[in-house]
Scaffold this motif. Structure first.
Motif, short mmCIF file in Angstrom:
data_model
loop_
_atom_site.label_atom_id
_atom_site.label_comp_id
_atom_site.label_asym_id
_atom_site.label_seq_id
_atom_site.Cartn_x
_atom_site.Cartn_y
_atom_site.Cartn_z
N ASN A 9 -21.27 41.62 11.19
CA ASN A 9 -21.29 40.26 11.73
C ASN A 9 -21.92 40.20 13.12
O ASN A 9 -22.65 39.25 13.46
CB ASN A 9 -19.87 39.69 11.79
N GLU A 10 -21.70 41.24 13.93
CA GLU A 10 -22.28 41.28 15.27
C GLU A 10 -23.80 41.42 15.21
O GLU A 10 -24.53 40.78 15.98
CB GLU A 10 -21.67 42.43 16.07
N PRO A 25 -31.34 54.73 26.93
CA PRO A 25 -31.37 53.30 26.57
C PRO A 25 -32.75 52.90 26.07
O PRO A 25 -33.77 53.34 26.60
CB PRO A 25 -31.03 52.60 27.89
N LEU A 26 -32.75 52.04 25.05
CA LEU A 26 -34.01 51.59 24.46
C LEU A 26 -34.70 50.53 25.32
O LEU A 26 -35.93 50.40 25.28
CB LEU A 26 -33.75 51.03 23.05
N VAL A 43 -26.95 49.79 20.27
CA VAL A 43 -28.32 49.65 20.77
C VAL A 43 -28.77 48.19 20.73
O VAL A 43 -29.37 47.69 21.69
CB VAL A 43 -29.28 50.54 19.96
N LEU A 44 -28.48 47.48 19.64
CA LEU A 44 -28.88 46.08 19.54
C LEU A 44 -28.22 45.22 20.62
O LEU A 44 -28.84 44.33 21.20
CB LEU A 44 -28.55 45.53 18.16
N LEU A 52 -29.23 38.99 15.88
CA LEU A 52 -30.57 38.77 15.36
C LEU A 52 -30.86 37.29 15.12
O LEU A 52 -31.98 36.81 15.38
CB LEU A 52 -30.78 39.58 14.08
N THR A 53 -29.89 36.55 14.62
CA THR A 53 -30.12 35.12 14.38
C THR A 53 -30.25 34.35 15.70
O THR A 53 -31.06 33.41 15.80
CB THR A 53 -28.99 34.50 13.53
N LYS A 54 -29.51 34.76 16.72
CA LYS A 54 -29.64 34.13 18.03
C LYS A 54 -31.02 34.37 18.63
O LYS A 54 -31.52 33.58 19.43
CB LYS A 54 -28.56 34.64 18.99
#
Length: 279
Positions: free
Chosen positions: A234-235, A182-183, A205-206, A240-242
């Motif tokens: 979309n995910e 895990p990162l 990972v994101l 990233l925008t959140k």
């Protein structure tokens, strides 16, 4: 009798004018030399390992085509150029391959602290060789893939820069077992730059580090859309925008001008995007 001192002073303005032009000409020629050397390797069959004198250092190259592509993107197009405010940025390189991004960052920020992940065992040995050849300090190489937990997964080794985690091992050749990690345990401080070029594992990972994106100043994600598999663009955009990233998306890889009638595919992908994020 000729006064040499007066003659020298008389032509001094001219030499001052010519010197910079000569210097620029020489620099242009020097800059072309590495490219000319790189061009010579185009005749080699793909996935043929060879040595190359690169930036004054002998490094190993496992595949000419992927090397030429990486050299163009990283050093000519400068896709990772970020103008860090710190002289010692903390950089996480997910999918380090043979170390081209590390060379770029160390060239611009010699004191940078870098953690680099590369799961492919053969490519990892080449990465290790190249980093030792450059004698870089503060570079931690990890022979693991990035995932959302510690486990062993099946990996298809492509022999260059496109190895990936697979579910159906019987459908592929050059299969090996790799350790993934895990990162999130590497994100406990400000991360100046996070690079995720991990061939399809980027969404998993994101999702696993969504709560830690507050620590990250800049992020680069290479998104891979595989034929007949669910698309997760979309995910990624939502995550990233959140996290308050301003995004820019480009398509330097797999793309189609007329996808309704002529959808192009490469390495099992029907789309590949570079996603840049900053705050």
């Amino acid at each position: 009798m000729i006064n040499k001192r007066k003659l020298k002073n008389r032509f001094k303005p001219i030499t001052k004018l010519i010197a910079p032009e000569l210097k620029q000409l020489i620099n242009r020629k020097l800059r072309r030399k590495p490219e000319q050397k790189i061009e010579a390797w185009k005749s080699l069959p793909r996935h043929t390992e060879f040595k190359l004198l690169y930036k004054g250092v002998n490094i190993l190259i496992p595949d000419n085509a992927s090397f030429i592509s990486q050299n163009r993107e990283i050093f000519k197009d400068k896709i990772y150029n970020a103008n860090f405010s710190s002289v010692k940025p903390y950089i996480i390189d997910g999918g380090a391959n043979i170390g081209m991004a590390i060379i770029f960052f160390k060239e611009h920020y010699p004191s940078a602290e870098i953690v680099a992940f590369e799961p492919d065992k053969k490519i990892y040995e080449i990465l290790k060789n190249n980093m030792e050849a450059f004698c870089f300090k503060n570079v931690n190489l990890v022979n693991k893939g990035l995932w959302d937990k510690e486990e062993v997964l099946t990996f298809k080794s492509e022999g260059a820069d496109s190895g990936l985690i697979v579910n159906n091992a019987e459908e592929y050749h050059n299969i090996e077992q790799i350790q993934v990690t895990p990162l999130n345990k590497y994100i406990n401080q400000k991360v100046d730059f996070l690079k995720l070029d991990i061939e399809g594992a980027e969404t998993v990972v994101l999702k696993s580090i969504a709560s830690k994106l507050q620590y990250i100043e800049r992020i680069f994600v290479e998104y891979h859309s595989f034929v007949n598999e669910k698309q997760t663009l979309n995910e990624i955009i939502e995550i990233l925008t959140k996290a308050n990233f301003r995004l820019h998306v480009s398509s330097p890889g797999v793309s189609s001008i007329a996808p309704f009638t002529n959808l192009k595919t490469y390495n099992g992908m029907d789309m590949q995007l570079n996603i840049y994020g900053w705050k």
